[in-house]
Structure formats: structure tokens, C-alpha cells
Write an enzyme that holds these catalytic residues in place. Structure first.
Site, mmCIF file in Angstrom:
data_model
loop_
_atom_site.group_PDB
_atom_site.id
_atom_site.type_symbol
_atom_site.label_atom_id
_atom_site.label_comp_id
_atom_site.label_asym_id
_atom_site.label_seq_id
_atom_site.Cartn_x
_atom_site.Cartn_y
_atom_site.Cartn_z
ATOM 1 C CD GLN A 264 -3.066 -1.027 0.352
ATOM 2 O OE1 GLN A 264 -3.223 -0.030 -0.350
ATOM 3 N NE2 GLN A 264 -3.899 -2.047 0.310
ATOM 4 C CB CYS A 389 -8.275 0.597 -4.566
ATOM 5 S SG CYS A 389 -7.908 -0.701 -5.737
HETATM 6 N N1 SAH Z 1 -3.984 -7.092 0.565
HETATM 7 C C1 SAH Z 1 -2.703 -6.683 0.041
HETATM 8 C C2 SAH Z 1 -2.653 -6.552 -1.474
HETATM 9 C C3 SAH Z 1 -3.784 -5.823 -2.129
HETATM 10 S S1 SAH Z 1 -3.502 -5.314 -3.808
HETATM 11 C C4 SAH Z 1 -2.238 -5.409 0.710
HETATM 12 O O1 SAH Z 1 -3.028 -4.681 1.312
HETATM 13 O O2 SAH Z 1 -1.042 -5.104 0.629
HETATM 14 C C5 SAH Z 1 -4.175 -6.605 -4.730
HETATM 15 C C6 SAH Z 1 -3.268 -7.821 -4.854
HETATM 16 O O3 SAH Z 1 -3.956 -8.766 -5.673
HETATM 17 C C7 SAH Z 1 -1.928 -7.574 -5.519
HETATM 18 O O4 SAH Z 1 -0.914 -8.105 -4.704
HETATM 19 C C8 SAH Z 1 -2.019 -8.350 -6.840
HETATM 20 O O5 SAH Z 1 -0.794 -8.911 -7.238
HETATM 21 C C9 SAH Z 1 -3.014 -9.432 -6.494
HETATM 22 N N2 SAH Z 1 -3.779 -10.008 -7.608
HETATM 23 C C10 SAH Z 1 -4.174 -9.413 -8.750
HETATM 24 N N3 SAH Z 1 -4.924 -10.241 -9.486
HETATM 25 C C11 SAH Z 1 -5.019 -11.399 -8.786
HETATM 26 C C12 SAH Z 1 -5.686 -12.650 -9.020
HETATM 27 N N4 SAH Z 1 -6.403 -12.851 -10.123
HETATM 28 N N5 SAH Z 1 -5.594 -13.607 -8.083
HETATM 29 C C13 SAH Z 1 -4.879 -13.398 -6.941
HETATM 30 N N6 SAH Z 1 -4.215 -12.255 -6.678
HETATM 31 C C14 SAH Z 1 -4.282 -11.263 -7.577
#
Ligand code: SAH
Length: 434
Positions: A264, A389
Site C-alpha cells: 500500500q 480501491c
Molecule cells: N492485501 C494486500 C494486497 C492488495 S492489492 C495489501 O493490502 O497489501 C491486490 C493484490 O492482488 C496484488 O498483490 C495483486 O498482485 C493481487 N492479484 C491481482 N490479481 C489477482 C488474481 N487474479 N488472483 C490473486 N491475486 C491477484
């Protein structure tokens, strides 16, 4: 009245769109106006006419909105980074609450839904990450993309970012002029807010010459630099200085973050957002938690101490490596992580008998998908905590979960991205008795 492209009209701006533009109406047609602030009166030049709406640019202000301010940043309106720096911050917060609530009502069908207040924090210098674009086709320049373009506007100091970024940018530009190497495309800087560790990662088209000089220039420009990395087009990375990760802390847990992992961007708001998500999860130590889209395991590991077991799911392998390592360095042994897409692994886990009491999901802007949401409904958790988001995709997905037997029982918005049109929200959905 049919609006004509390339023609100017009088307009009163009565609202703000979800992407930060002013909204007005001419002869019953909705017009999205770039550069306009809610309650401006002026002239709009129509640039695009569609069946149900038109777009245009504000060319003249006859009566400025009381919410209009002079943007502090000289690049505002040219650079594609900020959308709302010409609006006073309290109006920005109000319009974010409005547009997120509207998305929940219109797209989600949640009648009377309202995000009451957007929790706010610092409105400048809040970002821990910046990605500066570099173009060496003519005189080398470094900055951000122009609005709606892939041309680069040179940026000195971005008011959302850390002022020390300029030192690192200058070091990279010095290397370019010394070496004549024109293959650096991008400079990524990420800083650990609590640890003071900084990573600088360069996207390069091919191997640069004299990399020790490049590393030395960057590392000596800003003493917080703990990692200098090259990223090649084929996905291979090379560490030129320090380690291949930096560390930061959130809610008392230490996280290693590699450059390809999501983290984040607003550390202060992240802690508040996660605390809210954890409060909604109401963990008592007995729950099984499924954290979908878990990144480097931030929410998973923050929940692990108050849960029986946590399973994290994430598509980026480097992020999952970080998540496992983060569990280890924090002595957390009740969390496992899967490096696979949610749509593939979540249905498999549920089919195999995984029954989470609480599902937390924090997808990227495009939201979740039918397979993942269907699997969540099959698992029938007591609570679903949806961190988002993008209110539009949240609304779309929450509608599916509502149709599957969940009610929205609490919701909160956070201004994770001040001066931009983006807003972060967290919604608690609880299984109803029907
Ligand atoms: N909860 C975490 C990340 C949120 S961002 C935090 O707060 O730091 C969203 C995340 O989803 C990213 O890490 C991205 O790589 C992952 N992502 C995107 N598409 C995805 C999918 N189809 N399956 C699993 N993860 C995915």
C-alpha cells in the site's frame, strides 16, 4: 438540444465525477468537464459527444466555485498524477464520499447506502512509492506521464512524494549524461516509512555499462538507499547494491517487500484501513481466515495473531515468497500462502473442504470475479470483509454477495490517495438469516 463537438457552451458545474472531473448539464445532456470544480460557472469546449453524455474542457471561468483553490503544484492539469489539487480538501472528501456512495446505490442496488465520512490524513507527501518515467530519445527527461498520454512531463518535486526522490532522480540523470546510456526507461522508488529504508529500481531495455558507478551515484545521493535493482524486460532482476528487498512495519509486524510485490502506498492510512478491516473481522482466536489477494501477507499476518489459522492467496510469486518469509521473521506459524490466481485456487480450496469463518478480500481495481465470488458463497463464511480501491467494482461484487445471502452491516471510506480522484473503502458483509 444536440451538442456539437468543437463548440463552446455556457455551463454551471453541479457535481464531481468519480474520476475527479466537474459535471454539468446542457439541454438535458450530462457533460464531464476537465479542469472544472463543483459550483464553477463558465464556458466549456465540447471535445466528445456520445449518445448519453458529452465531454469537454473548461475554457473560461465566469464565476469561480467557492471550493476552487490555486493548486500548489505547478504541474497540475498537465501531469496525469493528481485530479483534485484545484479543490479545497474538505470538498474533495465530500465528493469522494458522494461518488463512492452513488456507485453502491446505482451499480450495487444498495438503496439509501451512504459512506458517511471519508477518514482523512495528510494530504501531501503521503506516498511511500513513486514511479518516474525516463525518456532519452532526445534530451533525457524524467517525470510522469501527461494526462491521458504516454508522453512524459518533466517533474521536479512531486508534492505527493518524498522530497528526497529528487536526489535519486538527479543521480540517475547524472549517470545517463556521464555514460551516454539511453536504455533506462523507469525509476521506481519505494521507502519504508518506519524503517527509513529506500529501494531504487530501474527498468532497463538492456544491460547498462559501469553499473558500479550507477549504484554508487544512487546510494551516495540519498543515505536511506538500502537497495538498488535493475529490472530487465524478460522479468530478470539484478541487485546492484544492498538487498533485493526493503522492510517496513505495519501494526507492529515487520514486512519484507521486493520490488515486484504490491505494498500500500500511504502507510499512515494503511494502518488505519487494516485496523478497520480487523475490527470488522472480529477475530477471537478461533476463526479460520481466508485472505484473498493478500500481496506480501500484510492483512493475513496482521490477522494471524487473533485467528486460529490464516490462508493467503496471491498471484504474484515474488509477493508470496515475501509473505512466507514475513510469517517466518515474525514467528507466525499459523499462516499458509498459495501462489496462484484467486479464480483458480479459491474454488479448489473450498471444494477440498476449506471452510473459512471470515473471508477478507482486497482485489486490484478490476475487482474480483465470478468464480472466486461463487466459491466464497459456497464456503458460507460468517463475515466477508471487502477492501476495495474502486467503489464501482466493489458495488458490482457486493451485489453478487448480497444476492448470495449477505447484508452490508458496516462500511467506511479512507482517503488513501488525497489529491487524486481515488478512494479506498472497506465494507463488512454479514451472513443473513434468510
Ligand atoms: N492485501 C494486500 C494486497 C492488495 S492489492 C495489501 O493490502 O497489501 C491486490 C493484490 O492482488 C496484488 O498483490 C495483486 O498482485 C493481487 N492479484 C491481482 N490479481 C489477482 C488474481 N487474479 N488472483 C490473486 N491475486 C491477484
Amino acid at each position: 438540444m444536440a451538442l456539437e463537438k468543437n463548440t463552446e457552451y455556457d455551463i454551471s458545474i453541479t457535481g464531481t465525477s468519480s474520476d475527479g472531473r466537474g459535471v454539468g448539464h446542457i439541454g438535458g445532456m450530462t457533460v464531464f468537464v476537465s479542469g472544472a470544480v463543483e459550483r464553477d460557472t463558465g464556458r466549456v469546449l465540447i471535445t466528445r459527444v456520445k449518445k448519453r453524455f458529452a465531454e469537454g474542457t473548461l475554457t473560461e471561468i465566469t464565476a469561480p466555485s467557492p471550493h476552487r483553490i490555486v493548486p500548489e503544484c505547478p504541474h497540475f492539469g498537465i501531469c496525469g498524477g493528481c485530479q483534485t489539487a484545484n479543490t479545497d480538501y474538505s470538498s474533495e472528501l465530500k465528493s469522494k464520499a458522494n461518488s463512492a456512495s452513488q456507485a453502491m446505490r446505482r451499480i450495487g442496488g444498495f438503496t439509501d447506502f451512504k459512506f458517511n465520512k471519508v477518514n482523512d490524513g495528510r494530504s501531501s507527501r503521503y506516498r511511500n512509492k513513486a514511479v518516474y518515467k525516463i525518456d532519452c530519445t532526445k534530451e533525457p527527461i524524467c517525470g510522469f506521464y501527461f494526462k491521458k498520454s504516454h508522453d512524459i512531463v518533466p517533474i521536479g518535486d512531486c508534492l505527493l512524494c518524498d522530497p528526497r526522490d529528487s536526489l535519486i532522480k538527479a543521480a540517475v540523470m547524472k549517470y545517463i549524461s556521464e555514460s551516454g546510456f539511453i536504455g533506462i526507461k523507469q525509476l521506481f522508488i519505494r521507502r519504508g516509512a518506519k524503517t527509513g529504508q529506500t529501494m531504487a529500481a530501474l527498468d532497463v531495455s538492456k544491460h547498462p555499462p559501469r553499473t558500479e558507478r550507477l549504484a554508487q551515484l544512487i546510494a551516495s545521493a540519498d543515505e536511506s538507499v538500502a537497495s538498488v535493482i535493475l529490472n530487465f524486460p524478460d522479468g530478470v532482476s539484478e541487485t546492484l547494491f544492498g538487498r533485493d528487498f526493503i522492510e517496513d512495519e505495519l501494526l507492529g509486524i515487520r514486512f519484507r517487500i521486493s520490488c515486484r510485490s504490491f505494498f500500500q502506498v500511504n502507510p499512515e492510512m494503511t494502518e488505519r484501513l487494516y485496523s478497520q478491516a480487523l475490527e470488522y473481522a472480529s477475530l477471537t482466536g478461533n476463526e479460520r481466515v481466508l485472505d484473498i489477494y493478500c500481496g506480501i501477507g500484510t492483512i493475513s499476518l496482521c490477522s494471524a495473531k487473533s485467528a486460529k489459522h490464516v490462508t493467503g492467496v496471491e498471484i504474484v510469486p515474488e509477493a508470496v515468497e515475501n509473505a512466507r518469509e514475513n510469517a517466518r521473521i515474525n514467528n507466525i506459524d499459523n499462516a499458509v500462502f498459495h501462489a496462484e490466481s484467486a479464480e483458480s485456487i479459491v474454488p479448489k480450496l473450498i471444494k477440498a473442504g476449506e471452510r473459512p469463518d471470515v473471508v477478507i478480500l482486497d482485489p486490484p481495481r478490476k475487482g474480483s470475479d465470478a468464480a472466486t465470488l461463487a466459491a466464497i458463497l459456497d464456503a458460507a463464511p460468517k463475515r466477508i470483509v471487502y477492501v476495495s480501491c474502486d467503489p464501482a467494482t466493489l458495488a458490482r461484487d457486493a451485489k453478487i454477495l448480497a444476492e448470495g445471502g449477505y447484508d452490508i452491516t458496516a462500511a467506511q471510506a479512507f482517503d488513501m490517495f488525497p489529491r487524486t480522484a481515488h478512494v479506498e473503502t472497506v465494507v463488512l458483509m454479514s451472513k443473513n438469516e434468510k
